[in-house]
Write an enzyme that holds these catalytic residues in place. Structure first.
Site, short mmCIF file in Angstrom:
data_model
loop_
_atom_site.label_atom_id
_atom_site.label_comp_id
_atom_site.label_asym_id
_atom_site.label_seq_id
_atom_site.Cartn_x
_atom_site.Cartn_y
_atom_site.Cartn_z
N ASP A 23 4.80 -7.76 5.13
CA ASP A 23 4.89 -8.81 4.08
C ASP A 23 5.84 -8.73 3.04
O ASP A 23 6.54 -9.62 2.66
CB ASP A 23 3.34 -8.87 3.59
CG ASP A 23 2.28 -9.51 4.34
OD1 ASP A 23 2.80 -10.21 5.19
OD2 ASP A 23 1.26 -8.88 4.17
N MET A 71 -8.52 3.23 8.40
CA MET A 71 -7.49 2.22 7.95
C MET A 71 -6.49 1.76 8.82
O MET A 71 -6.17 2.52 10.04
CB MET A 71 -6.67 2.87 6.86
CG MET A 71 -6.79 1.91 5.58
SD MET A 71 -5.85 2.50 3.99
CE MET A 71 -6.84 1.88 2.69
N GLY A 87 0.90 -1.27 0.12
CA GLY A 87 -0.08 0.16 0.09
C GLY A 87 0.84 1.23 -0.07
O GLY A 87 1.98 1.46 0.39
N ARG A 91 1.45 -5.58 -5.03
CA ARG A 91 1.20 -6.71 -3.78
C ARG A 91 1.64 -7.88 -4.13
O ARG A 91 1.53 -8.72 -3.38
CB ARG A 91 -0.14 -6.61 -3.25
CG ARG A 91 -0.36 -5.33 -2.41
CD ARG A 91 -1.53 -5.87 -1.41
NE ARG A 91 -2.16 -4.45 -0.77
CZ ARG A 91 -1.50 -3.97 0.32
NH1 ARG A 91 -0.38 -4.47 0.70
NH2 ARG A 91 -1.98 -2.74 0.74
N ASP A 126 0.03 1.76 8.62
CA ASP A 126 -0.62 1.22 9.62
C ASP A 126 0.02 1.24 10.77
O ASP A 126 -0.21 1.02 11.92
CB ASP A 126 -0.70 -0.47 9.35
CG ASP A 126 -1.64 -0.54 8.19
OD1 ASP A 126 -2.29 0.56 7.59
OD2 ASP A 126 -2.16 -1.80 7.97
N LYS A 152 -26.83 16.45 16.45
CA LYS A 152 -28.10 15.78 16.05
C LYS A 152 -27.66 14.18 15.52
O LYS A 152 -28.41 13.19 15.23
CB LYS A 152 -29.02 16.31 14.97
CG LYS A 152 -28.40 16.55 13.76
CD LYS A 152 -29.38 17.17 12.88
CE LYS A 152 -29.00 17.90 11.43
NZ LYS A 152 -29.74 18.26 10.69
N LYS A 206 8.16 0.77 5.54
CA LYS A 206 7.05 1.59 4.98
C LYS A 206 5.63 0.92 5.59
O LYS A 206 5.28 -0.30 5.33
CB LYS A 206 7.13 1.52 3.56
CG LYS A 206 5.92 2.29 2.94
CD LYS A 206 5.10 1.20 1.90
CE LYS A 206 4.44 0.12 2.51
NZ LYS A 206 3.60 -0.64 1.52
N THR A 207 4.61 1.78 5.99
CA THR A 207 3.24 1.36 6.21
C THR A 207 2.62 2.37 6.87
O THR A 207 3.13 2.79 8.18
CB THR A 207 3.02 -0.11 6.69
OG1 THR A 207 1.57 -0.27 6.77
CG2 THR A 207 3.61 -0.32 8.03
P1 FBP Z 1 0.61 -1.96 3.45
O1 FBP Z 1 0.79 -2.83 4.90
O2 FBP Z 1 1.18 -2.61 2.37
O3 FBP Z 1 1.40 -0.75 3.80
O4 FBP Z 1 -0.93 -1.47 3.41
C1 FBP Z 1 -1.56 -1.18 4.50
C2 FBP Z 1 -2.80 -0.81 3.98
O5 FBP Z 1 -3.07 0.75 3.66
C3 FBP Z 1 -3.91 -0.99 4.89
O6 FBP Z 1 -4.09 -0.11 5.96
C4 FBP Z 1 -5.36 -1.51 4.20
O7 FBP Z 1 -6.09 -2.54 4.93
C5 FBP Z 1 -4.61 -1.83 2.97
O8 FBP Z 1 -3.51 -1.26 2.62
C6 FBP Z 1 -5.62 -1.77 1.75
O9 FBP Z 1 -4.94 -2.33 0.68
P2 FBP Z 1 -5.18 -2.06 -0.82
O10 FBP Z 1 -4.60 -0.93 -1.31
O11 FBP Z 1 -4.83 -3.28 -1.48
O12 FBP Z 1 -6.58 -1.77 -1.01
#
Ligand code: FBP
Length: 559
Positions: free
Chosen positions: A182, A256, A87, A151, A211, A248, A208-209
């Site tokens: 991964d 994410m 991602g 991916r 997350d 309301k 990188k991520t």
């Molecule tokens: P990475 O772990 O490869 O950095 O990706 C994280 C992420 O952004 C998650 O937060 C999300 O669930 C996923 O990728 C979404 O994947 P895709 O881009 O394949 O829809």
């Protein structure tokens, strides 16, 4: 194709001028940096199995860099390849820029190519030379669009073989893989394979991520987490203000973060909404879906009694996999889908698919599956990514919670235990934050990670991850080095099989960030202590432009 600066927004033009800062140790170029080796290392778990699988790269020492003369580097000419994997995360282009500058500053003849479209670019031998002429338009920008991402998992013997062949065809001396857990697992496997094949080629990983779950004592944070959480916080802050103005709606915001709840916790600190769900806590308390719903309902009722039929709740997208019953369902579905891939792919209707899996589930799990709203059940059966992960970004957990909360409130209304008004709105913030223009922190961090990777590969290290430490201090004080990839690995079940993978860092329930959150959450639930962080700031007072994440501050400052 070179983009014209005339196609740039005013902010892009200004931002292109930003010169990332380097840590003191790297500042004078790599010919002035020497390596200090530490003690041999062990994997985080499953030592025996990991050692067996990584016979040539297991146990390598952690290395740190310090100032000193390193004349050898200048004499070598290397060709390096970089690939962006998984991602998107803000700062990817600056990793390329840092790597490029580190290589060129050491020896002008060094060259860099970028494999296109992620790891599949390696397999198809699709690449492009990185040149200053094009790179200059991507410096300090978000996105991965210069060379794109993908991916693809490199795991079959044929794939390893074509990786070796294609690196040789291009005469590549080193490969830099920019990715999450991964993708860095991929990096470790490729490094091991090339070493076993006696190939003199280095593989270096970059953390990188968005997350934030690729971290440990040395990798204090993955890049992209800072910018993405700042962007989500701006959006959530705006929602909080809207909620407080209109009074309301209950806003259910899913954020994410495929597994860990770091993003949600960080956005929670930055905006102080009424409810913040943390998946790791739900798992630790062994909570069922109805327990989670009841907790939300309790806050809604308390606020309603105080005349406040509104609020904001944050839901981490990965929460679904932390609810034990759902976790079991998803993991069983993973196995069923992996074992029956061909047969399952031939089924067209959702009903047929549901029946197919229900027949193979235990009674308990098939009842649970049948009880789920049909939209959610079909999202549970969506195609897994090449690493065997379910696409949680496509599961609308916020809508599931809204449906269940509404149902519960209706029941309570009938029993005269609740007489408020419940109107809800759902949001999902994910893709909005992944390609944002990197914050100053991410722009500097990614540039340093790339520059540092050049140092590792020029010194012949392979099976290492580039690390930069002391990130809560000023850039000057950042420590640099390399961390053995197998050291971060353990064995996990993926697509029905045991596989070596880099261990994910989940939210630590004993850690300072979570404890800090627990101290505050009751106040946030009943009062409107919302914070409005506003957009990421690139220019202005340093307190704002250089601000790191609350998570990093709580984890690494000695207060
Ligand atoms: P990475 O772990 O490869 O950095 O990706 C994280 C992420 O952004 C998650 O937060 C999300 O669930 C996923 O990728 C979404 O994947 P895709 O881009 O394949 O829809």
């Amino acid at each position: 194709m070179k983009k014209k600066q005339s196609n740039f927004s005013e902010l892009q033009i200004e931002r292109a001028k930003f010169k990332p800062l380097l840590p003191e140790v790297l500042k004078n170029g790599l010919n002035s940096v020497v390596v200090v080796k530490g003690k041999p290392t062990k994997s985080v778990a499953d030592h025996g199995k990991i050692k067996e699988l990584f016979q040539h790269t297991y146990g390598l020492p952690i290395v740190t860099f310090k100032k000193g003369k390193n004349k050898a580097l200048k004499k070598k000419t290397v060709k390096v390849a970089v690939v962006l994997s998984g991602g998107q995360a803000p700062g990817g282009h600056n990793v390329i820029a840092g790597l490029f500058d580190g290589l060129k500053k050491t020896n002008k003849k060094n060259t860099l190519i970028g494999y296109l479209g992620g790891p599949s670019g390696i397999l198809k031998n699709k690449y492009q030379e990185i040149t200053e002429n094009i790179l200059c338009d991507y410096r300090n920008t978000g996105g991965f669009d210069y060379i794109q991402s993908g991916r693809t998992k490199i795991e079959d013997p044929e794939q390893f073989c074509s990786t070796k062949e294609n690196l040789s065809i291009c005469a590549v001396d080193a490969l830099v893989i920019v990715g999450g857990d991964d993708s860095n697992t991929n990096a470790a496997m490729i490094a091991e394979y090339l070493k076993a094949e006696n190939m003199d080629k280095c593989v270096i990983g970059i953390p990188k991520t968005i997350d934030g779950d690729l971290k440990n004592k040395y990798i204090e944070t993955s890049f992209g987490f800072d910018t993405a959480t700042k962007i989500y916080s701006e959006l959530v802050g705006n929602i909080c203000r809207d909620a407080n103005s209109a009074r309301k709606y209950w806003h259910f915001v899913r954020l994410m973060g495929r597994s860990a709840s770091h993003i949600t916790l960080e956005v929670g600190f930055k905006t102080q909404p009424n409810i913040v769900l943390i998946g790791e806590e739900i798992l630790a308390k062994n909570m069922t879906l109805s327990n989670v719903v009841n907790n939300i309902v309790e806050v809604i009722i308390k606020r309603s009694k105080a005349g406040k039929d509104f609020g904001v709740i944050l839901v981490p997208e990965g929460v679904i996999e932390f609810i034990p019953e759902i976790k079991e369902l998803i993991s069983t579905l993973n196995d069923i889908l992996a074992e029956n891939k061909d047969e399952f792919s031939k089924l067209c209707s959702m009903e047929d698919k549901k029946q197919f899996v229900c027949k193979r589930l235990s009674k308990k799990l098939s009842t649970l599956m049948a009880e789920l709203p049909s939209g959610i059940a079909s999202q549970f059966m969506s195609e897994r990514d090449p690493h065997g992960n379910v696409a949680v970004s496509l599961i609308e957990t916020e809508k599931l919670l809204i449906e269940m909360v509404s149902k519960k409130l209706l029941e309570l209304k009938k029993e005269n235990k609740y007489n408020g008004k419940f109107a809800s709105i759902s949001h999902f913030f994910g893709y909005e934050g992944r390609c944002g223009m990197p914050s100053n922190f991410d722009a500097n961090y990614t540039y340093a990670l790339g520059y540092n990777a050049a140092m590792l590969l020029l010194n012949g290290f392979t099976g290492y991850m580039s690390y930069i430490k002391n990130l809560s201090l000023s850039t000057k004080e950042w420590e640099c080095g390399g961390l053995s990839l197998p050291m971060m690995m353990n064995i996990e079940k993926r697509s029905g099989k045991e596989k070596p993978v880099i261990q994910k860092a989940l939210v630590d329930l004993k850690g300072k960030p979570f404890r800090e959150f627990v101290k505050n959450r009751n106040k946030w639930a009943l009062n409107e202590e919302y914070l409005f962080p506003g957009p990421v700031q690139y220019f202005g007072p340093k307190d704002i432009t250089e601000m790191t994440t609350k998570t990093l501050q709580y984890e690494h400052t000695k207060k």
